[in-house]
Write an enzyme that holds these catalytic residues in place. Sequence first.
Site, PDB file in Angstrom:
ATOM      1  N   SER A   1      14.883  24.627 -32.907  1.00 20.85           N
ATOM      2  CA  SER A   1      15.302  23.550 -32.006  1.00 20.85           C
ATOM      3  C   SER A   1      16.784  23.213 -32.150  1.00 20.85           C
ATOM      4  CB  SER A   1      14.476  22.293 -32.254  1.00 20.85           C
ATOM      5  OG  SER A   1      13.115  22.589 -32.377  1.00 20.85           O
TER       6      SER A   1
HETATM    7  N1  SAH Z   1      10.671  23.004 -35.288  1.00 24.45           N
HETATM    8  C1  SAH Z   1      10.894  24.425 -35.161  1.00 24.45           C
HETATM    9  C2  SAH Z   1      11.032  24.833 -33.746  1.00 24.45           C
HETATM   10  C3  SAH Z   1       9.803  25.248 -33.211  1.00 24.45           C
HETATM   11  S1  SAH Z   1       9.711  25.839 -31.554  1.00 24.45           S
HETATM   12  C4  SAH Z   1      12.104  24.854 -35.947  1.00 24.45           C
HETATM   13  O1  SAH Z   1      12.776  24.012 -36.509  1.00 24.45           O
HETATM   14  O2  SAH Z   1      12.363  26.048 -36.039  1.00 24.45           O
HETATM   15  C5  SAH Z   1       8.023  25.425 -31.286  1.00 24.45           C
HETATM   16  C6  SAH Z   1       7.032  26.133 -32.149  1.00 24.45           C
HETATM   17  O3  SAH Z   1       5.752  25.640 -31.819  1.00 24.45           O
HETATM   18  C7  SAH Z   1       6.968  27.657 -31.926  1.00 24.45           C
HETATM   19  O4  SAH Z   1       7.243  28.299 -33.131  1.00 24.45           O
HETATM   20  C8  SAH Z   1       5.522  27.885 -31.476  1.00 24.45           C
HETATM   21  O5  SAH Z   1       4.965  29.075 -31.975  1.00 24.45           O
HETATM   22  C9  SAH Z   1       4.829  26.669 -32.038  1.00 24.45           C
HETATM   23  N2  SAH Z   1       3.559  26.291 -31.402  1.00 24.45           N
HETATM   24  C10 SAH Z   1       3.217  26.319 -30.106  1.00 24.45           C
HETATM   25  N3  SAH Z   1       1.968  25.863 -29.941  1.00 24.45           N
HETATM   26  C11 SAH Z   1       1.497  25.534 -31.179  1.00 24.45           C
HETATM   27  C12 SAH Z   1       0.268  25.026 -31.682  1.00 24.45           C
HETATM   28  N4  SAH Z   1      -0.754  24.742 -30.890  1.00 24.45           N
HETATM   29  N5  SAH Z   1       0.150  24.818 -33.004  1.00 24.45           N
HETATM   30  C13 SAH Z   1       1.182  25.099 -33.857  1.00 24.45           C
HETATM   31  N6  SAH Z   1       2.357  25.583 -33.444  1.00 24.45           N
HETATM   32  C14 SAH Z   1       2.518  25.797 -32.121  1.00 24.45           C
END
Ligand code: SAH
Length: 214
Positions: free
Chosen positions: A60
């Site tokens: 993010s």
């Molecule tokens: N906070 C993270 C950014 C994540 S982007 C960082 O700092 O790097 C959003 C993430 O949510 C992705 O990696 C995706 O795989 C995950 N995601 C999507 N749906 C999800 C779910 N139902 N449960 C857990 N993770 C999920």
Amino acid sequence: MSEEAFAEQRKQLVQAMNLHSKSVEKAFLSVKREQFFPAELKQYAYADSAFPIGFGQTISQPSTIAIMLEMLSVKPGDRLLEVGGGSGYVAALLSELVGVKGKVFAIELVCELQQRATKTLTQLGYKKVEMRCGDGTLGWREEAPFDCILISAACRQVPKPLTEQLKEGGKLVAPVGGRFTQEMVLLQKEKGKSVEKDSKCCFVFVPLKGKFGN
Ligand code: SAH
């Protein structure tokens, strides 16, 4: 790039973000974002943007994370849940905010990302973070209730199990909306009900998948 050069860029990014909260500022100054980046992109670690981390997912954008963290006003000692742990960067920031007495739980749907993030967090010494692979829309029942929950992916509505796993008085922040744009919504649990306390426009997150996702 050298450690010093990264540190200088980190300081510049934090200055440019103009944060209101001293604790959030301190957390951003402490966490080495480059460590959560794929090797070939490390040089961009302190650009204020989201970047690909593989599997179609992104780390993010710092200023967006800052908005979420400032909306949550995390306190030392809190028990937190992050849904969508991705690279582990946000979990590391949360860990700085909760301190030694707190605990951060993070769930990531893509097991390869979770494994990589867990490895990074361990190498960097983040002992207060536990990350597992699975569907975060179901929450983490064994570790509930939480003081704060942060959803790091776009949802049409906040998954019900997550509001259920929030403590009374606890806060949840999530990008809520359609595929292309979302509002950052802050909910607080009052007398068993989630009450909207704040919202900010406009953000673009990757979609939240899973049983109670999109
Ligand atoms: N906070 C993270 C950014 C994540 S982007 C960082 O700092 O790097 C959003 C993430 O949510 C992705 O990696 C995706 O795989 C995950 N995601 C999507 N749906 C999800 C779910 N139902 N449960 C857990 N993770 C999920």
